[in-house]
Design a protein around this motif. Structure first.
Motif, PDB file in Angstrom:
ATOM      1  N   SER A 140       1.184  -0.622   0.169  1.00  0.00           N
ATOM      2  CA  SER A 140      -0.274  -0.308   0.306  1.00  0.00           C
ATOM      3  C   SER A 140       0.885   1.126  -0.310  1.00  0.00           C
ATOM      4  CB  SER A 140      -0.752   0.053   1.273  1.00  0.00           C
ATOM      5  OG  SER A 140      -2.066  -0.706   1.437  1.00  0.00           O
ATOM      6  N   ALA A 142      -4.423  -1.377   2.400  1.00  0.00           N
ATOM      7  CA  ALA A 142      -5.131  -1.887   2.444  1.00  0.00           C
ATOM      8  C   ALA A 142      -6.066  -3.445   2.333  1.00  0.00           C
ATOM      9  CB  ALA A 142      -4.946  -2.103   0.174  1.00  0.00           C
ATOM     10  N   TYR A 157      -9.530   2.420  -4.001  1.00  0.00           N
ATOM     11  CA  TYR A 157      -8.316   1.293  -3.533  1.00  0.00           C
ATOM     12  C   TYR A 157      -8.050   1.604  -5.469  1.00  0.00           C
ATOM     13  CZ  TYR A 157      -8.099   1.013   1.175  1.00  0.00           C
ATOM     14  OH  TYR A 157      -7.847   0.876   2.483  1.00  0.00           O
ATOM     15  N   THR A 196      -3.170   0.760  -3.133  1.00  0.00           N
ATOM     16  CA  THR A 196      -3.145   2.154  -2.821  1.00  0.00           C
ATOM     17  C   THR A 196      -3.909   3.414  -2.663  1.00  0.00           C
ATOM     18  OG1 THR A 196      -0.532   1.917  -3.983  1.00  0.00           O
ATOM     19  CG2 THR A 196      -1.561   4.668  -3.669  1.00  0.00           C
TER      20      THR A 196
END
Length: 201
Positions: free
Chosen positions: A27, A125, A178, A182
């Motif tokens: 992430s 995430a 996401y 990310t």
């Protein structure tokens, strides 16, 4: 032939699986930083910034949120939320968290040791697999349910991004997007019912 078919099937399942399910290090953006404008009623009311130090699943994560809602015309702050926190991750697990919060004049200071809970700081995430999260304001545990709402195009300061939309409900009500693993967008309802968006810069 059977082995080739098995490999193709495995790759297909990987592609169909939620991209956000990953170790914490996945992430972390290449820049080592996530910065968002906090938007309410088309006005920029603050910032949410996440800074990463370290590599892989051994990370130190510094998070700062600063939100000020002002009364129109006179420009006096009607609401203030400020929080600074530091998360320490070792081997993909939370090893410790400290947090200091000013919630409109109410102060909170917490220090949490190692736990299997994922903090409700949103950047990680792995949150989409959780059934409970660590409240970063008071250190309590909040039960949640998570729904995958599919792909959306999300506006960012760098242009539109395709991202998976998740709805978190329960002790933490947030809509999260996401791109891969990310975080690229956050949306939730404020106590007065107004919509708050975190827009990636």
């Amino acid at each position: 032939m059977t082995r080739i078919l098995s490999l193709v099937t495995a790759l297909a399942l990987t592609a169909l699986a939620p991209a956000a399910i990953a170790a914490p290090g996945a992430s972390v953006p290449a820049s080592g930083r996530l910065a968002f404008d906090v938007i309410r009623k088309d006005r920029d009311i603050g910032d949410y910034v996440v800074t990463f130090r370290g590599a892989g699943d051994d990370l130190t994560v510094d998070i700062a949120t600063d939100v000020r809602v002002k009364v129109p015309v006179i420009g006096v702050s009607a609401y203030r939320f400020a929080q600074t926190s530091t998360e320490t991750w070792r081997g993909g697990q939370l090893a410790g968290l400290t947090s200091r919060t000013d919630d409109n004049g109410t102060a909170h200071d917490i220090r949490v040791g190692a736990t299997s809970l994922i903090p409700a700081s949103l950047w990680n995430a792995d949150l989409v697999r959780a059934r409970a999260v660590l409240n970063t304001i008071d250190g309590s545990t909040d039960a949640i349910t998570v729904s995958n709402l599919g792909m959306d195009s999300v506006a960012t300061g760098q242009g539109p991004v395709e991202a998976t939309h998740y709805a978190l409900r329960g002790g933490l009500d947030r809509d999260l997007w996401y791109a891969g693993a990310t975080l690229v967008h956050v949306r939730f309802a404020a106590e007065d019912g107004s919509q708050i968006d975190y827009v990636l810069k």
